[in-house]
Design a protein around this motif. Structure first.
Motif, PDB file in Angstrom:
ATOM      1  N   THR A   1       9.451   8.275   0.693  1.00 56.18           N
ATOM      2  CA  THR A   1      10.128   7.756  -0.503  1.00 56.18           C
ATOM      3  C   THR A   1       9.918   8.747  -1.640  1.00 56.18           C
ATOM      4  N   SER A   2      10.996   9.360  -2.101  1.00 56.33           N
ATOM      5  CA  SER A   2      10.855  10.367  -3.152  1.00 56.33           C
ATOM      6  C   SER A   2      11.429   9.855  -4.458  1.00 56.33           C
ATOM      7  N   GLY A   3      10.786  10.264  -5.553  1.00 52.78           N
ATOM      8  CA  GLY A   3      11.242   9.903  -6.878  1.00 52.78           C
ATOM      9  C   GLY A   3      11.285  11.119  -7.781  1.00 52.78           C
ATOM     10  N   THR A   4      12.267  11.119  -8.678  1.00 58.46           N
ATOM     11  CA  THR A   4      12.370  12.199  -9.663  1.00 58.46           C
ATOM     12  C   THR A   4      11.542  11.827 -10.879  1.00 58.46           C
TER      13      THR A   4
ATOM     14  N   THR B   1       0.852  -1.191   0.000  1.00 65.12           N
ATOM     15  CA  THR B   1       0.000   0.000   0.000  1.00 65.12           C
ATOM     16  C   THR B   1       0.887   1.240   0.000  1.00 65.12           C
ATOM     17  N   ALA B   2       0.653   2.122  -0.971  1.00 64.78           N
ATOM     18  CA  ALA B   2       1.402   3.383  -1.056  1.00 64.78           C
ATOM     19  C   ALA B   2       0.440   4.543  -0.841  1.00 64.78           C
ATOM     20  N   GLU B   3       0.789   5.401   0.103  1.00 64.52           N
ATOM     21  CA  GLU B   3       0.013   6.617   0.344  1.00 64.52           C
ATOM     22  C   GLU B   3       0.780   7.782  -0.278  1.00 64.52           C
ATOM     23  N   ILE B   4       0.151   8.468  -1.228  1.00 59.89           N
ATOM     24  CA  ILE B   4       0.810   9.565  -1.929  1.00 59.89           C
ATOM     25  C   ILE B   4       0.772  10.811  -1.042  1.00 59.89           C
ATOM     26  N   LYS B   5       1.943  11.297  -0.654  1.00 59.88           N
ATOM     27  CA  LYS B   5       2.028  12.441   0.251  1.00 59.88           C
ATOM     28  C   LYS B   5       2.062  13.757  -0.511  1.00 59.88           C
ATOM     29  N   SER B   6       2.760  13.793  -1.652  1.00 62.20           N
ATOM     30  CA  SER B   6       2.783  15.014  -2.466  1.00 62.20           C
ATOM     31  C   SER B   6       3.209  14.648  -3.880  1.00 62.20           C
ATOM     32  N   LYS B   7       2.767  15.509  -4.829  1.00 58.38           N
ATOM     33  CA  LYS B   7       3.099  15.306  -6.239  1.00 58.38           C
ATOM     34  C   LYS B   7       3.270  16.675  -6.895  1.00 58.38           C
ATOM     35  N   THR B   8       4.445  16.885  -7.480  1.00 64.20           N
ATOM     36  CA  THR B   8       4.710  18.102  -8.242  1.00 64.20           C
ATOM     37  C   THR B   8       5.092  17.700  -9.666  1.00 64.20           C
ATOM     38  N   GLU B   9       5.510  18.663 -10.452  1.00 68.48           N
ATOM     39  CA  GLU B   9       5.920  18.353 -11.828  1.00 68.48           C
ATOM     40  C   GLU B   9       7.224  17.557 -11.857  1.00 68.48           C
ATOM     41  N   THR B  10       8.020  17.693 -10.814  1.00 70.06           N
ATOM     42  CA  THR B  10       9.341  17.055 -10.834  1.00 70.06           C
ATOM     43  C   THR B  10       9.544  15.985  -9.759  1.00 70.06           C
ATOM     44  N   PHE B  11       8.681  15.975  -8.731  1.00 70.17           N
ATOM     45  CA  PHE B  11       8.893  15.031  -7.646  1.00 70.17           C
ATOM     46  C   PHE B  11       7.589  14.381  -7.208  1.00 70.17           C
ATOM     47  N   ILE B  12       7.709  13.139  -6.715  1.00 69.44           N
ATOM     48  CA  ILE B  12       6.598  12.470  -6.048  1.00 69.44           C
ATOM     49  C   ILE B  12       7.120  11.891  -4.747  1.00 69.44           C
ATOM     50  N   ILE B  13       6.389  12.086  -3.670  1.00 67.10           N
ATOM     51  CA  ILE B  13       6.782  11.571  -2.364  1.00 67.10           C
ATOM     52  C   ILE B  13       5.662  10.694  -1.824  1.00 67.10           C
ATOM     53  N   SER B  14       6.015   9.526  -1.308  1.00 64.86           N
ATOM     54  CA  SER B  14       4.998   8.586  -0.824  1.00 64.86           C
ATOM     55  C   SER B  14       5.513   7.813   0.382  1.00 64.86           C
TER      56      SER B  14
END
Length: 573
Positions: free
Chosen positions: A560-563, A529-542
């Motif tokens: 957990t952040s991804g580019t 289960t992944a809870e999406i904490k924030s999403k921008t044009e360049t980053f996603i944090i979950s």
């Protein structure tokens, strides 16, 4: 009055390792009790003693005579050549003494110089001896070798030397006789096989095989008196002074020769013998090492190649195999555990992916895992960890690929449970992998997502099953406490969510915290289960957790952040 036994003055025993050590002492006791016959087998050659060595029993004087003898031959004596000749003379004297003692006790013996792992030579020489001595009544297999080392220091040759004498030796001995005609088969095993012992993994394996063979042979030949004796350490034999001190420190009794030989006689005296395995000696308890307060820095070197790591072909990005971040995680976590085996990996703090490891050339690169201890106590150990490699361009001395802080615990906390577990099934169906061409680029080694159970703008839950891969495919990244393959699957649900809502893809950049409470199961369903904490044009944090159907958490990744990259940009990287 002594019990009646099958052993008589005409009984012939084949005894491997019988001219020296504890086996020799046992043979002498049997000769005293039964005045029977023995064919003694050993690797040492029995040589006629040179005239110049006779009546000289002082070691220093004998070595002086050896030196003089070599000079008389025009040879240059060296410590090695002198010691070698001294050993030959001493060995022959010991064998002669054994034969003489057996005769004085009323028995009869013949010595054969042969390597029992050489089946052909053994068969030829035994056949000649049997014609002279008579039919074989029993076998006492006491031969053995030691190569005591910690397992990481053992070589294949070490294992082969120890294993062959015990297991191959027994096979060859049994091949030379008619087992159905044997009255006795006595195997000298060890308590190391029953309890285990540090530095003796190969010795324990070989002796445990003897134990199992004893049970198997007894099933097929119930009239034969078969017993595998798991001896503790004796006062004589292969026990070194160093081992003797270790056993004494660990409160393990050392068997006196008189006691051990009498126990063997009593074992042979038992009628209607049904007990196939006998343990003589105290349990060998694990050594509890005191934790030293000094903080150390460790460097572990590893060369990574495509050929040695087949799984990399299932993790290809923009045309090049790329080391999964979770493999770096497993190398760090599992190495920390190997340094302190009584502690378990629990947590990464601030795991950063600084420069991924890409296999885009044929050059072998050596990577260095630096583990710097920052805190040690009886309950936890902490490290600062980095994986670095040499920078061949020399602009800076090293590249740093990954960095993190690691925590090991003596005892892991109880696994938490998910507060909210949404397993409501959705109609979202998709072939996620499509042989690396689907939403997820991963090949078979990393494929585990089976279906999406629910998905919305706040979270996603997927059902997974990973069936494992062969050890050969795992290469340098064998499955241990932190499984790099199932941990990688943990991140797949974020990629599915990002593709579903935004048609984008991302690469991992950082994990604020990873906690592992229990190992992720293989060949058993688990859920992510992944809870999406924030999403921008360049980053996603979950925040991502792996759990079972009841909500028990195996592993939890916080922050957990991804580019985020477009698919076109990813292909061009």
């Amino acid at each position: 009055m002594r019990k009646q036994t099958k052993i008589s003055t005409s009984s012939v025993f084949i005894v491997s390792g019988g001219a020296k050590g504890i086996t020799r002492e046992c043979v002498l006791k049997l000769a005293q009790e039964y005045q029977c016959k023995f064919i003694l087998l050993g690797r040492s050659s029995l040589q006629i003693e040179p005239i110049w060595a006779r009546d000289c029993f002082d070691e220093l004087k004998l070595k002086k005579r050896i030196t003089e003898y070599l000079i008389s031959l025009g040879e240059k004596p060296t410590p090695k050549t002198v010691q070698k000749l001294f050993n030959h003379i001493s060995s022959s004297r010991e064998i002669e003494k054994t034969l003489s003692n057996i005769k004085s006790l009323g028995g009869e013996a013949e010595y054969i110089s042969v390597d029992i792992t050489d089946a052909i030579a053994l068969q030829e020489k035994l056949a000649v001896a049997v014609k002279r001595m008579g039919a074989i009544a029993g076998i006492i297999h006491g031969a053995g070798n030691l190569a005591d080392k910690l397992i990481e220091n053992k070589s294949e040759q070490d294992f082969e030397t120890v294993y062959a004498a015990k297991v191959k030796g027994l096979e060859n001995l049994l091949y030379c006789v008619d087992i159905s005609q044997l009255s006795y088969l006595i195997l000298f095993s060890s308590i190391a096989a029953f309890y285990g012992n540090i530095g003796q993994s190969d010795y324990a394996i070989a002796n445990e095989i003897l134990n199992k063979l004893a049970h198997l042979i007894k099933q097929h030949y119930p009239n034969c008196h078969v017993v595998s004796i798991n001896w503790g350490p004796w006062e004589t034999g292969m026990i070194t002074s160093q081992l003797k001190n270790i056993f004494q420190e660990r409160n393990i009794d050392i068997i006196p020769v008189q006691v051990g030989t009498q126990l063997l006689v009593e074992e042979l005296d038992v009628t209607n013998h049904e007990t196939v395995q006998v343990v003589i000696g105290k349990p060998i308890l694990p050594i509890v090492n005191k934790l030293k307060s000094q903080l150390k820095t460790h460097h572990i070197h590893r060369k990574l190649t495509l050929e040695a790591n087949p799984f990399l072909q299932d993790h290809v990005i923009a045309g090049y195999p790329v080391l999964p971040t979770t493999c770096a995680m497993s190398w760090i976590a599992n190495s920390c555990e190997q340094l302190y085996p009584s502690y378990k990996f629990f947590k990464f703090i601030n795991f950063q992916i600084l420069k991924g490891i890409i296999f885009n050339s044929n050059v072998d690169i050596e990577y260095i895992l630096e583990l710097k201890e920052t805190n040690k106590s009886n309950s936890e150990i902490e490290f600062n960890a980095k994986i670095i490699s040499e920078n061949r361009a020399k602009k800076v001395p090293f590249y740093c690929h990954y960095s993190t802080n690691v925590k090991l615990l003596k005892k892991l906390p109880v696994s938490p449970s998910c507060n909210k577990l949404n397993l409501t099934k959705t109609q979202f169906n998709h072939d996620f992998y499509q042989n690396g061409k689907g939403i997820l680029f991963h090949g078979p080694c990393f494929q585990g997502v089976k279906r999406v159970l629910n998905i919305n703008l706040q979270e996603i839950t997927v059902e997974c099953l990973w069936q494992g891969i062969e050890e050969r495919q795992q290469g340098n990244f064998q499955i241990q406490t932190l499984n790099p393959y199932t941990t990688d699957i943990q991140i797949h649900c974020v990629l599915i969510w990002l593709e579903h809502f935004y048609q984008q893809i991302c690469l991992p950049a950082q994990v604020q915290t990873l906690e592992q409470y229990a190992e992720i199961p293989i060949n058993e369903k688990f859920y992510v289960t992944a809870e999406i904490k924030s999403k921008t044009e360049t980053f996603i944090i979950s925040d991502i957790k792996i759990h079972n159907l009841q909500g028990q958490v195996y592993s939890y990744m916080y922050g957990t952040s991804g580019t985020i990259l477009s698919k076109e940009k990813l292909k061009s990287r």
